[in-house]
Design a protein around this motif. Structure first.
Motif, PDB file in Angstrom:
ATOM      1  N   ALA A  37       0.779  -1.079   0.133  1.00 27.75           N
ATOM      2  CA  ALA A  37       0.019   0.001   0.052  1.00 27.75           C
ATOM      3  C   ALA A  37       0.797   1.207   0.041  1.00 27.75           C
ATOM      4  O   ALA A  37       1.439   1.560   1.148  1.00 27.75           O
ATOM      5  CB  ALA A  37      -0.988  -0.176   1.326  1.00 27.75           C
ATOM      6  N   LEU A  38       0.692   1.869  -1.185  1.00 31.54           N
ATOM      7  CA  LEU A  38       1.838   3.147  -1.163  1.00 31.54           C
ATOM      8  C   LEU A  38       0.724   4.454  -1.454  1.00 31.54           C
ATOM      9  O   LEU A  38      -0.011   4.353  -2.333  1.00 31.54           O
ATOM     10  CB  LEU A  38       2.732   2.934  -2.387  1.00 31.54           C
ATOM     11  N   ALA A  39       0.955   5.291  -0.711  1.00 33.81           N
ATOM     12  CA  ALA A  39       0.213   6.451  -0.736  1.00 33.81           C
ATOM     13  C   ALA A  39       1.220   7.543  -1.424  1.00 33.81           C
ATOM     14  O   ALA A  39       2.479   8.023  -0.793  1.00 33.81           O
ATOM     15  CB  ALA A  39      -0.156   6.935   0.632  1.00 33.81           C
ATOM     16  N   SER A  40       0.812   8.224  -2.330  1.00 33.63           N
ATOM     17  CA  SER A  40       1.644   9.338  -3.126  1.00 33.63           C
ATOM     18  C   SER A  40       0.988  10.576  -3.080  1.00 33.63           C
ATOM     19  O   SER A  40      -0.420  10.695  -3.017  1.00 33.63           O
ATOM     20  CB  SER A  40       1.811   8.892  -4.620  1.00 33.63           C
ATOM     21  N   SER A  96      -2.122   4.932  -4.022  1.00 33.08           N
ATOM     22  CA  SER A  96      -3.295   5.746  -4.117  1.00 33.08           C
ATOM     23  C   SER A  96      -2.669   7.216  -3.845  1.00 33.08           C
ATOM     24  O   SER A  96      -1.937   7.446  -3.229  1.00 33.08           O
ATOM     25  CB  SER A  96      -4.093   5.421  -2.586  1.00 33.08           C
ATOM     26  N   ASP A  97      -3.070   7.984  -4.871  1.00 36.17           N
ATOM     27  CA  ASP A  97      -2.603   9.179  -5.132  1.00 36.17           C
ATOM     28  C   ASP A  97      -3.541  10.359  -4.772  1.00 36.17           C
ATOM     29  O   ASP A  97      -4.601  10.311  -5.124  1.00 36.17           O
ATOM     30  CB  ASP A  97      -2.399   9.524  -6.856  1.00 36.17           C
ATOM     31  N   THR A 135      -3.558  10.724   5.887  1.00 31.21           N
ATOM     32  CA  THR A 135      -4.146   9.887   6.627  1.00 31.21           C
ATOM     33  C   THR A 135      -5.300   8.983   5.580  1.00 31.21           C
ATOM     34  O   THR A 135      -5.432   7.856   5.573  1.00 31.21           O
ATOM     35  CB  THR A 135      -4.825  10.109   7.837  1.00 31.21           C
ATOM     36  N   ARG A 136      -6.339   9.800   5.127  1.00 25.46           N
ATOM     37  CA  ARG A 136      -7.602   9.038   4.515  1.00 25.46           C
ATOM     38  C   ARG A 136      -6.837   8.781   3.272  1.00 25.46           C
ATOM     39  O   ARG A 136      -7.282   7.558   2.675  1.00 25.46           O
ATOM     40  CB  ARG A 136      -8.619  10.254   4.207  1.00 25.46           C
ATOM     41  N   ASN A 137      -5.609   9.224   2.320  1.00 27.43           N
ATOM     42  CA  ASN A 137      -5.317   8.674   1.343  1.00 27.43           C
ATOM     43  C   ASN A 137      -4.606   7.169   1.720  1.00 27.43           C
ATOM     44  O   ASN A 137      -4.642   6.118   0.886  1.00 27.43           O
ATOM     45  CB  ASN A 137      -4.058   9.491   1.063  1.00 27.43           C
ATOM     46  N   PHE A 138      -3.725   7.143   2.794  1.00 27.67           N
ATOM     47  CA  PHE A 138      -2.965   5.734   3.332  1.00 27.67           C
ATOM     48  C   PHE A 138      -4.232   4.975   3.419  1.00 27.67           C
ATOM     49  O   PHE A 138      -4.012   3.529   3.145  1.00 27.67           O
ATOM     50  CB  PHE A 138      -2.317   5.998   4.376  1.00 27.67           C
ATOM     51  N   GLU A 139      -5.378   5.323   4.035  1.00 24.77           N
ATOM     52  CA  GLU A 139      -6.310   4.371   4.262  1.00 24.77           C
ATOM     53  C   GLU A 139      -6.973   3.708   3.048  1.00 24.77           C
ATOM     54  O   GLU A 139      -7.172   2.627   3.149  1.00 24.77           O
ATOM     55  CB  GLU A 139      -7.515   5.140   5.240  1.00 24.77           C
ATOM     56  N   SER A 140      -7.170   4.686   2.023  1.00 23.98           N
ATOM     57  CA  SER A 140      -7.705   4.308   0.848  1.00 23.98           C
ATOM     58  C   SER A 140      -6.621   3.243   0.186  1.00 23.98           C
ATOM     59  O   SER A 140      -7.435   1.951  -0.347  1.00 23.98           O
ATOM     60  CB  SER A 140      -7.916   5.114  -0.101  1.00 23.98           C
ATOM     61  N   ALA A 141      -5.292   3.320   0.210  1.00 22.88           N
ATOM     62  CA  ALA A 141      -4.482   2.516  -0.319  1.00 22.88           C
ATOM     63  C   ALA A 141      -4.744   0.914   0.364  1.00 22.88           C
ATOM     64  O   ALA A 141      -4.634   0.155   0.028  1.00 22.88           O
ATOM     65  CB  ALA A 141      -3.032   2.801  -0.440  1.00 22.88           C
ATOM     66  N   ILE A 142      -4.856   1.007   1.739  1.00 20.58           N
ATOM     67  CA  ILE A 142      -4.667  -0.299   2.573  1.00 20.58           C
ATOM     68  C   ILE A 142      -6.017  -0.975   2.467  1.00 20.58           C
ATOM     69  O   ILE A 142      -6.210  -2.182   2.180  1.00 20.58           O
ATOM     70  CB  ILE A 142      -4.670   0.260   4.293  1.00 20.58           C
TER      71      ILE A 142
END
Length: 328
Positions: A19-22, A49-50, A84-91
């Motif tokens: 899970a990569l947040a960009s 998730s960008d 935070t929400r972007n990382f959550e989306s990737a996870i």
């Protein structure tokens, strides 16, 4: 029903997700992607998730995906959600048994995935793994010390974690960095949603150490890049000029939120009563520290009481923390 994982060794091949947040990561994300493609054990999928980047991040990712030796899923937010929400989306989008957290600006060493997978396979009671890292500058030149030394994660504390007592270490200070972390996806429903105002790595490590086994690998498996646009980077906790309420308020929020999540999820993720008591006691200790008066002379009775109950030793650094609280 309580989620339970046996401690017996398993030979099942795990499926592995990253899970990569960009966000506006054009300076460094290509090096990170290339390092993932050079892994001796390739992931089964890479989720990126960008967060509505306005630079060339999207083009770099899509170009990489065309020739990547594993599936790459690129999802782009139409508006910024925040880190935070972007990382959550990737996870949330990951399908694997193990979810590796990944920053856009680091570089993974070739055997990172293989080493961490082997640890999960060797002891199936492990819920999450974090590792040591080499701290480097923007050009990947090594800086003065490794990550654990920077965090003052001592050999004694490392031995505690190895003895399945990670929670007590985390209640003294955070030592698990998200960029080095991977966790079993069965715990996703426990850690999500991520609290908006709490660092995701401290949150995930605390919850999994309360309900499972958090383990640490002393081998550095990434180059942890520090640069002038780090979203997080190394948090050293500079408290100069801050009140006790400002210093300990975030810790209170973390512990209160963790206790509520554990209670709300108790039917699926059980925490031992002893661990709940430790977390509750650490919260009470943090309440006292946050309420220490501005006037230094008035702090002694409350602080001395906490010293006599040994909470300064169990949930801080003993006499050193006691005297710091008196002098702030």
């Amino acid at each position: 029903m309580t989620t339970s994982i046996s401690s017996k060794q398993t030979n099942k091949r795990l499926s592995l997700s990253i899970a990569l947040a960009s966000y506006n990561g054009e300076r460094y994300i290509r090096e990170q992607l290339d390092s993932i493609a050079r892994q001796t054990r390739l992931p089964d999928e890479l989720i990126i998730s960008d967060d509505a980047s306005v630079d060339a991040t999207g083009d770099i990712v899509l170009g990489f995906a065309q020739n990547a030796p594993f599936p790459v899923r690129f999802q782009r937010n139409n508006v910024r959600l925040g880190s935070t929400r972007n990382f959550e989306s990737a996870i949330r989008a990951c399908n694997g048994d193990i979810i590796f957290l990944c920053d856009q600006d680091d570089v993974w060493y070739p055997d990172k995935i293989a080493v961490i997978e082997e640890r999960f396979n060797s002891v199936s009671s492990i819920g999450a793994v974090f590792t040591e890292a080499d701290v480097v500058d923007k050009d990947l030149h090594p800086l003065s010390q490794r990550l654990w030394k920077t965090f003052k994660f001592s050999p004694k504390e490392q031995a505690q974690v190895a003895a399945s007592d990670a929670l007590r270490v985390l209640l003294k200070h955070p030592v698990a960095t998200g960029a080095t972390m991977a966790f079993r996806s069965v715990y996703r429903d426990l850690v999500l949603p991520l609290p908006e105002t709490i660092w995701h790595d401290a949150w995930i490590a605390l919850l999994i150490s309360a309900t499972s086994c958090l383990t640490a690998l002393p081998t550095p498996l990434i180059a942890y890049r520090q640069h002038d646009t780090n979203q997080v980077g190394i948090r050293l906790g500079n408290h100069r000029g801050k009140s006790c309420a400002a210093i300990y308020g975030p810790r209170i929020l973390l512990y209160e939120s963790a206790l509520k999540r554990l209670l709300d999820s108790a039917n699926r993720f059980s925490a031992r009563e002893q661990k709940i008591r430790c977390l509750d006691e650490a919260l009470l200790f943090s309440y006292v520290r946050a309420a220490l008066p501005e006037a230094r002379r008035q702090r002694l009775p409350s602080a001395l009481h906490e010293l006599m109950t040994l909470r300064y030793h169990r949930y801080a650094n003993g006499l050193g923390s006691f005297f710091k609280d008196l002098r702030r």
